[in-house]
Design an enzyme around this catalytic site. Structure first.
Site, mmCIF file in Angstrom:
data_model
loop_
_atom_site.group_PDB
_atom_site.id
_atom_site.type_symbol
_atom_site.label_atom_id
_atom_site.label_comp_id
_atom_site.label_asym_id
_atom_site.label_seq_id
_atom_site.Cartn_x
_atom_site.Cartn_y
_atom_site.Cartn_z
ATOM 1 N N LYS A 116 0.804 -1.212 0.000
ATOM 2 C CA LYS A 116 0.000 0.000 0.000
ATOM 3 C C LYS A 116 0.842 1.270 0.000
ATOM 4 O O LYS A 116 0.504 2.253 -0.662
ATOM 5 C CB LYS A 116 -0.945 -0.007 1.203
ATOM 6 C CG LYS A 116 -2.063 -1.034 1.109
ATOM 7 C CD LYS A 116 -2.961 -0.969 2.329
ATOM 8 C CE LYS A 116 -4.207 -1.847 2.176
ATOM 9 N NZ LYS A 116 -3.895 -3.249 1.989
ATOM 10 N N GLU A 200 -3.188 7.126 7.761
ATOM 11 C CA GLU A 200 -4.070 7.972 6.956
ATOM 12 C C GLU A 200 -5.019 8.742 7.865
ATOM 13 O O GLU A 200 -5.309 8.309 8.992
ATOM 14 C CB GLU A 200 -4.920 7.123 6.008
ATOM 15 C CG GLU A 200 -4.155 6.371 4.961
ATOM 16 C CD GLU A 200 -5.064 5.484 4.130
ATOM 17 O OE1 GLU A 200 -4.603 5.014 3.085
ATOM 18 O OE2 GLU A 200 -6.228 5.254 4.527
ATOM 19 N N ARG A 297 -6.608 -8.271 -9.920
ATOM 20 C CA ARG A 297 -7.300 -9.518 -10.250
ATOM 21 C C ARG A 297 -8.760 -9.210 -10.538
ATOM 22 O O ARG A 297 -9.203 -8.064 -10.424
ATOM 23 C CB ARG A 297 -7.215 -10.488 -9.077
ATOM 24 C CG ARG A 297 -7.731 -9.880 -7.768
ATOM 25 C CD ARG A 297 -7.809 -10.891 -6.644
ATOM 26 N NE ARG A 297 -8.023 -10.275 -5.345
ATOM 27 C CZ ARG A 297 -9.193 -9.869 -4.876
ATOM 28 N NH1 ARG A 297 -10.265 -9.973 -5.627
ATOM 29 N NH2 ARG A 297 -9.296 -9.338 -3.665
#
Length: 666
Positions: A116, A200, A297
């Site tokens: 991430k 965050e 995916r």
């Protein structure tokens, strides 16, 4: 185009890929574990290869075994589905090195989006808006605390290699940061082998918006519009829809353009999803939507995108992997109507959403809607794999119509003895906030009291007495023939019989653990209608084929005689097992017949008493283990153990009578 494809997965996604592959004339190859030997995806394929034991680490996650299966069967391509090896860059490289076609993005793209923190840095360089926060290399606790203070509380700590909510902690106060950080790091290490985190700003009304993207080997990247996946429980998606409610054209243009830039930044090929988090406190706005992560995916929720675009995404995957260009240009991809998908899980909402495992004695899905599933009646839900057993997908002209159609479909789900969340889904879909589009990721947590089952309805209780009266009065399987009270073998029919009066009898039933009792008056007409008197409420109950009709208007599905049960009543997605009470005191006695029933399928691990032993109220009688947890079933009152139904080591189904305790003298 290659001629054969092996699907390195199981369940509904394997079946889904096989449907398209076979329609394209490809030879299909399945792989399976010992637990899946009789699974539908194994029979559906042209050929199947056993990988190993039930544990995923020794079967579906063993890349070497998958490659050996491909070699043994002459497979030319491998489709990974989702989960397992689908986002494993090393496996993708091994597939290519073996001379096979990898139906997925390049390994470099997987790696670029796999962590991430690195992905966010890449997105910043590509001009994609990211959530304000810290993605630095310095992982010292003091540095992370200082960054959290700078960002401002509340903040969200996230494992850089995380997913599914693991390694994620919300922190509301500076003094709580150190403990939350340590906890997130431990979980990141244990779940992903990586303790690193990012920080965050925490969005108080977050919505989960994602964009389906597709790239080909010719440098083209397109989007197929957005989905809203905000309805989540503990970071796991429950209901998804497309398009997103409240998304105007300007905001859609901004978020889809950002998604395309994100995919282009990693030279993406194949199907992928760019996930965004939106601050919905003032509705959806282009300047309040930020990049969160990319899933490299096909997604579980891809059917809603297929429904609104008319595109078969698996076919696109196969064609792009074979080197063909994307079949449509961007301006040829539109939005048609509204689609919703509900994930049907084998879990028990009334029991803390614990997974429910065991044999599917009864399995009936709704008709007229798309159902993607990898299980069937007679099959088994295993403890080794994800508890999602089906996806229900609807497509209508408007959002209101889609929500109504999906709720109706969930109402028609009938599964037993495995418990499901179908009734929970119905309540979500019919909740006024959801119907109005007022959703965010906190919706389920905030409204949980209204969404959880609150016990059988009055109609279900009347239906239970109707079913017991039918079975005891006419005899199981004898409803097709009315029996006169004058028949010589009609002793049970004559219970309460009086000339010139309706025969009355008192019936007692256990409905999902609750004692229900009331009188029933037969109308003697042979149409199986009963006048039920339940706590002063009088109603007509009538069995008709697979339904019980109450007062001529409310129909509940039922199944006759499963194991020890009189039947199972299915009402609006919920399942209520019915058993007759034939012992344990009078109708005014204790609210239990002394039967100790298994709350879920499991294994008997201890029986500390034997038949004939005296027991005290609350004393353990039988202990079962289910999903790695032990649960003791205790005596409901002081009494004597009348019987023990199972021994240590026996596997038992849900609602099986494990023991019976008879009340002692008062």
């Amino acid at each position: 185009m290659f001629k054969s494809v092996l699907v390195a997965n199981r369940g509904e996604i394997a079946c889904r890929v096989f449907r398209t592959a076979r329609a394209m004339g490809l030879r299909t190859i399945a792989v399976y574990s010992e637990a899946d030997a009789k699974a539908p995806h194994v029979r559906m394929a042209d050929e199947a290869v056993l990988l190993g034991p039930a544990q995923a680490s020794e079967s579906y996650l063993d890349g070497a075994k998958v490659l050996a299966a491909a070699k043994a069967t002459g497979a030319e391509a491998i489709h990974p589905g989702y989960g397992f090896l689908s986002e494993n860059a090393d496996f993708a490289e091994a597939v290519k090195a073996a001379g096979l076609v990898w139906i997925g993005p390049p390994p470099a793209s997987i790696r670029a989006m796999g962590l991430k923190d690195a992905a966010k840095k890449l997105m910043i360089e590509a001009g994609v808006p990211v959530t304000p926060g810290y993605q630095g290399e310095d992982q010292a606790a003091d540095t992370l605390k200082a960054e959290a203070d700078r960002i401002g509380y509340p903040v969200l700590i996230k494992a850089v290699a995380g997913g599914g909510g693991k390694g994620m902690r919300r922190v509301d106060r500076a003094e709580d940061f150190a403990d939350a950080l340590a906890s997130a790091q431990r979980e990141g290490q244990s779940s992903f082998g990586d303790p690193r985190v990012l920080i965050e700003t925490y969005i108080t009304r977050p919505r989960h918006i994602e964009v389906q993207v597709f790239g080909d080997t010719h440098g083209t990247v397109v989007h197929l519009n957005e989905r809203d996946c905000s309805l989540q429980r503990r970071h796991q998606k429950v209901i998804e829809e497309a398009p997103a409610p409240g998304m105007d054209a300007e905001t859609r243009e901004a978020v889809t353009a950002a998604a395309v830039r994100a995919a282009q930044a990693v030279n993406y090929e194949g199907a992928g999803t760019i996930e965004f988090i939106a601050d919905a406190s003032e509705g959806l706005r282009a300047d309040r939507i930020w990049f969160m992560e990319m899933n490299t995916r096909l997604q579980v929720e891809h059917p809603v995108t297929e429904a609104i675009t008319g595109v078969d995404l698996v076919e696109w995957q196969l064609r792009v992997a074979a080197g063909e260009p994307i079949p449509l240009k961007q301006d040829e991809i539109g939005i048609h109507g509204w689609a919703m998908e509900a994930r049907l899980y084998a879990e028990d909402p009334a029991n803390g959403f614990l997974p429910s495992i065991g044999k599917l004695e009864h399995f009936r899905m709704p008709e007229g809607v798309r159902v993607d599933t990898g299980v069937e009646q007679g099959g088994e839900v295993s403890q080794f794999y994800d508890p999602m057993i089906a996806k229900l997908i609807v497509h209508e002209d408007t959002r209101e119509e889609a929500a109504e159609a999906l709720a109706e479909a969930c109402c028609e789900v009938e599964v037993w003895p495995v418990r499901t969340n179908a009734g929970f889904l119905v309540r979500c879909l019919e909740h006024p906030r959801f119907v109005s589009g007022d959703v965010d990721t906190g919706f389920i947590g905030a409204e949980e009291a209204a969404l959880l089952p609150c016990g059988p309805s009055e109609e279900a209780r009347i239906a239970a007495l109707t079913l017991v009266a039918d079975n005891q009065h006419f005899g199981v399987g004898q409803r097709s023939e009315y029996r006169s009270p004058w028949e010589s073998d009609a002793d049970s029919v004559a219970v309460g019989f009086r000339l010139n009066a309706e025969p009355r009898a008192l019936y007692r039933a256990r409905l999902d653990g609750e004692l229900v009792e009331g009188s029933a008056l037969s109308n003697q007409t042979g149409d199986f209608t009963w006048k039920i008197d339940l706590e002063g409420r009088q109603a007509l109950g009538r069995s008709n084929a697979r339904e019980i009709i109450v007062d001529g208007r409310i129909a509940l599905g039922y199944v006759e005689k499963i194991g020890d049960l009189e039947g199972v009543i299915f009402a609006r997605g919920d399942a209520w097992p019915v058993s007759a009470v034939t012992h344990g005191g009078s109708a005014t006695g204790p609210a239990s017949d002394g039967s100790l029933r298994a709350p879920m399928p499991g294994k008997v691990v201890a029986v500390p008493v034997k038949a004939g032993d005296p027991v005290k109220k609350g004393q353990p009688v039988v202990v079962i283990e289910a999903m790695k947890m032990e649960q003791a079933l205790t005596a409901p009152y002081d009494g004597v153990v009348e019987s023990i139904g199972y021994s240590v080591g026996d596997q038992v189904g849900a609602d099986a009578v494990l023991a019976v305790v008879t009340a002692g003298d008062e």
